[in-house]
Scaffold this motif. Structure first.
Motif, PDB file in Angstrom:
ATOM      1  N   PHE A 108     -65.077  50.325  -1.740  1.00 28.55           N
ATOM      2  CA  PHE A 108     -64.383  50.162  -0.296  1.00 28.55           C
ATOM      3  C   PHE A 108     -65.501  49.273   0.238  1.00 28.55           C
ATOM      4  N   VAL A 109     -65.164  47.634   0.602  1.00 26.81           N
ATOM      5  CA  VAL A 109     -65.834  47.038   1.145  1.00 26.81           C
ATOM      6  C   VAL A 109     -65.548  46.261   2.856  1.00 26.81           C
ATOM      7  N   GLU A 110     -66.428  47.096   3.433  1.00 29.42           N
ATOM      8  CA  GLU A 110     -66.783  46.573   4.485  1.00 29.42           C
ATOM      9  C   GLU A 110     -67.481  44.585   4.895  1.00 29.42           C
ATOM     10  N   VAL A 111     -67.133  43.107   5.257  1.00 32.61           N
ATOM     11  CA  VAL A 111     -67.398  42.327   5.191  1.00 32.61           C
ATOM     12  C   VAL A 111     -68.023  42.167   6.836  1.00 32.61           C
TER      13      VAL A 111
ATOM     14  N   ILE B 178     -60.530  47.894  -8.142  1.00 34.53           N
ATOM     15  CA  ILE B 178     -59.931  48.124  -6.878  1.00 34.53           C
ATOM     16  C   ILE B 178     -60.532  47.412  -6.213  1.00 34.53           C
ATOM     17  N   ILE B 179     -60.025  46.963  -4.774  1.00 34.37           N
ATOM     18  CA  ILE B 179     -60.899  46.442  -3.957  1.00 34.37           C
ATOM     19  C   ILE B 179     -59.765  46.783  -2.406  1.00 34.37           C
ATOM     20  N   HIS B 180     -60.809  47.756  -1.629  1.00 32.05           N
ATOM     21  CA  HIS B 180     -60.422  47.259  -0.347  1.00 32.05           C
ATOM     22  C   HIS B 180     -61.280  47.292   0.901  1.00 32.05           C
ATOM     23  N   LEU B 181     -60.586  46.259   1.082  1.00 29.91           N
ATOM     24  CA  LEU B 181     -61.659  45.335   1.658  1.00 29.91           C
ATOM     25  C   LEU B 181     -61.005  45.383   4.005  1.00 29.91           C
ATOM     26  N   SER B 182     -62.228  45.113   4.363  1.00 33.54           N
ATOM     27  CA  SER B 182     -61.751  44.981   6.133  1.00 33.54           C
ATOM     28  C   SER B 182     -63.352  44.461   6.777  1.00 33.54           C
TER      29      SER B 182
ATOM     30  N   ASP C 233     -73.207  40.767  10.984  1.00 34.68           N
ATOM     31  CA  ASP C 233     -73.822  39.832   9.703  1.00 34.68           C
ATOM     32  C   ASP C 233     -73.858  40.505   8.301  1.00 34.68           C
ATOM     33  N   LYS C 234     -73.107  41.937   8.044  1.00 38.57           N
ATOM     34  CA  LYS C 234     -74.283  42.478   6.014  1.00 38.57           C
ATOM     35  C   LYS C 234     -72.949  42.683   5.671  1.00 38.57           C
ATOM     36  N   ILE C 235     -73.044  43.073   4.870  1.00 35.84           N
ATOM     37  CA  ILE C 235     -71.763  43.621   3.663  1.00 35.84           C
ATOM     38  C   ILE C 235     -72.159  44.934   3.671  1.00 35.84           C
ATOM     39  N   LYS C 236     -70.870  45.686   3.887  1.00 38.98           N
ATOM     40  CA  LYS C 236     -71.183  47.491   3.502  1.00 38.98           C
ATOM     41  C   LYS C 236     -70.604  47.649   1.742  1.00 38.98           C
ATOM     42  N   LEU C 237     -70.999  48.159   0.816  1.00 32.44           N
ATOM     43  CA  LEU C 237     -69.917  48.688  -0.455  1.00 32.44           C
ATOM     44  C   LEU C 237     -70.595  49.992  -0.833  1.00 32.44           C
TER      45      LEU C 237
ATOM     46  N   ALA D 211     -73.889  50.897  -0.488  1.00 31.94           N
ATOM     47  CA  ALA D 211     -75.188  49.964  -0.183  1.00 31.94           C
ATOM     48  C   ALA D 211     -75.013  48.867   0.948  1.00 31.94           C
ATOM     49  N   LEU D 212     -75.782  48.611   2.013  1.00 37.07           N
ATOM     50  CA  LEU D 212     -75.881  47.751   1.991  1.00 37.07           C
ATOM     51  C   LEU D 212     -76.270  46.126   2.395  1.00 37.07           C
ATOM     52  N   ILE D 213     -75.478  45.819   2.003  1.00 43.01           N
ATOM     53  CA  ILE D 213     -76.354  44.232   2.433  1.00 43.01           C
ATOM     54  C   ILE D 213     -76.389  42.942   3.260  1.00 43.01           C
TER      55      ILE D 213
END
Lengths: 181, 281
Positions: free
Chosen positions: B75-78, B128-132, B137-141, B279-281
């Motif tokens: 699950f990816v939050e951009v 398998i990527i679920h993107l939102s 200004d971060k990416i949470k993976l 993890a948070l980038i």
């Protein structure tokens, strides 16, 4: 207390086993899962020789992780046995005596187990790191192209399992929730 | 705009793949310990002891908890203020999966096509990527590696719109009952109700990420979660389906508004190796 078994299995060793008994398995067993079962079935149908002699053997439904350096094998717990059901009676007819996996078996498998005096053991699903400590050697003996699904020969010591279905067809899964209640 | 490089994403994904497969989350460990204390059968307690011993062994020696290290579900939050440079997001994640599954000695379980030759791809991609897209200004993976055993026993039903609590509960219990030992109980039961077919499935999977012990924030839904947990445990399947009082550790329900003609219900079963890590980038 666990009953100590030596693989390959004899009828004399299988006969006293009852659903619910705890066992520890020693000796050589074979890891095979979906893709290998399909291949074995095709070989049998074509009348060709199998890459292993099944008489007396135990098949473990498992596909390991790669071994880390210094270890014999990676984590190796059981996969769902039910997926092997359609191939199993033909293997039991070839003399297969034991299976290790998790979950219920079909009526056809249980009938064939009774006819061929075979036993089905449950190992703990999801305990792959722990079960790997009972494996001292793992060698791919056929179908290396299948990766983790290849046919492996495993040397095991005190491999822990539970008799889930005995050679009389007594089924621990079927009785489990009834026994609990 | 904040720049994040594809290499940064790849490095984080590699770490997530390895760590999630070696180290069981604390809430799951605690739930298993509590289950051990409450399990009424001797065999069930023995099994839970081994399950706990296995998790400890994996943590101590950096080993995969389970040999089925799953499909790599993300699950990816951009954040919308993020600009990804030096490569694409999906490629960066796949490269991280490739590195993580290789360098972590994790099993590669993906086959290239589902019903033709089923040839192993060899590197466990694609993820398998679920993107939102979210503010910031971060990416949470978040990775949630998913094994085949429990995923195979998951199910979806398009129930009648007025099936209500009773219809929903009955489908969830039937799904758990039919899963028997195959999904490796004790389970976490993720339930997604509402939306469309795919939305129900997606929120059921998201429900599995919730910390065990946290209830739904709607008290009525939370009450249904508690009722369902008790009723599932009354099925008596027990640890590994070999009988006992603990069949599930938790039931997590997520909901979404539905069409007035529909009530989709998805049940995503999760085995006791309930892996996820963020993890948070």
């Amino acid at each position: 207390m666990s009953i100590v078994l030596q693989a390959p299995l004899t009828d004399a060793a299988i006969h006293p086993l009852r659903a619910g008994d705890k066992v520890k398995i020693n000796g050589v067993i074979y890891a095979a899962r979906d893709a290998v079962h399909k291949k074995l079935a095709q070989l049998l149908q074509a009348g060709e020789q199998l890459p292993l002699k099944l008489a007396g053997q135990i098949v473990y439904y498992a596909g390991p992780c790669p071994a880390k350096p210094g270890r014999a094998v990676g984590s190796i717990g059981p996969t769902t046995s039910g997926r092997m059901d359609i191939y199993t009676p033909a293997l039991l007819e070839q003399g297969l005596k034991g299976m290790i996996g998790k979950g219920q078996r079909s009526v056809e498998v249980i009938d064939s187990m009774k006819k061929n005096k075979a036993v089905y053991f449950a190992a703990i699903g999801g305990a792959g790191a722990l079960l790997a400590t009972s494996v001292s050697e793992a060698t791919i003996i056929a179908f290396p192209e299948l990766g983790a699904e290849a046919l492996y020969r495993l040397m095991v010591q005190d491999f822990p399992a539970i008799v889930a279905i005995d050679s009389r067809g007594n089924d621990l899964y079927k009785n489990a929730s009834l026994n609990y209640k | 705009m904040r720049e994040i490089t594809a290499e940064q994403i790849t490095a984080v994904v590699e770490r997530l793949c390895i760590d999630s497969n070696y180290y069981l989350p604390q809430d799951v460990l605690q739930a298993l310990q509590e289950a051990r204390a409450r399990e009424t059968t001797l065999l069930g307690r023995d099994i839970l002891d081994d399950v706990l011993k296995n998790a400890e062994l994996a943590r101590t020696f950096d080993l995969p908890i389970c040999q089925d290290t799953g499909l790599a579900v993300f699950f990816v939050e951009v954040g919308q203020e993020v600009h990804i440079v030096n490569g694409g997001l999906n490629e960066a994640i796949d490269e991280g999966v490739r590195c993580g599954y290789k360098n972590g000695y994790l099993r590669k379980s993906t086959v290239a096509d589902p019903f033709l030759q089923r040839i192993n791809i060899g590197d466990n991609t694609p993820a398998i990527i679920h993107l939102s897209i979210v503010p910031g200004d971060k990416i949470k993976l978040t990775i949630a590696p998913k094994g085949g055993g429990s995923e195979n026993m998951s199910a979806l039903a398009m129930l009648m719109p007025n099936a209500g609590i009773c219809g929903m509960k009955s489908f969830v219990k039937q799904t758990v009952q039919q899963s028997g030992a195959n999904a490796c109980p004790p389970l976490i039961v993720g339930v997604g109700v509402g939306g469309t077919m795919e939305m129900a499935a997606l929120i059921a999977k998201k429900a599995l990420l919730r910390t065990i012990g946290q209830s739904h924030n709607n008290p009525q839904v939370a009450a249904v979660e508690q009722e369902l947990l008790a009723e599932i445990n009354d099925l008596g399947l027990g640890p590994q389906g070999l009988g006992g009082s603990i069949t599930a550790l938790a039931v997590h329900i997520e909901t979404f508004p539905a069409h007035f003609a529909s009530m989709p219900v998805a049940v995503n079963l999760q085995c006791h190796v309930a892996r996820h890590k963020e993890a948070l980038i």
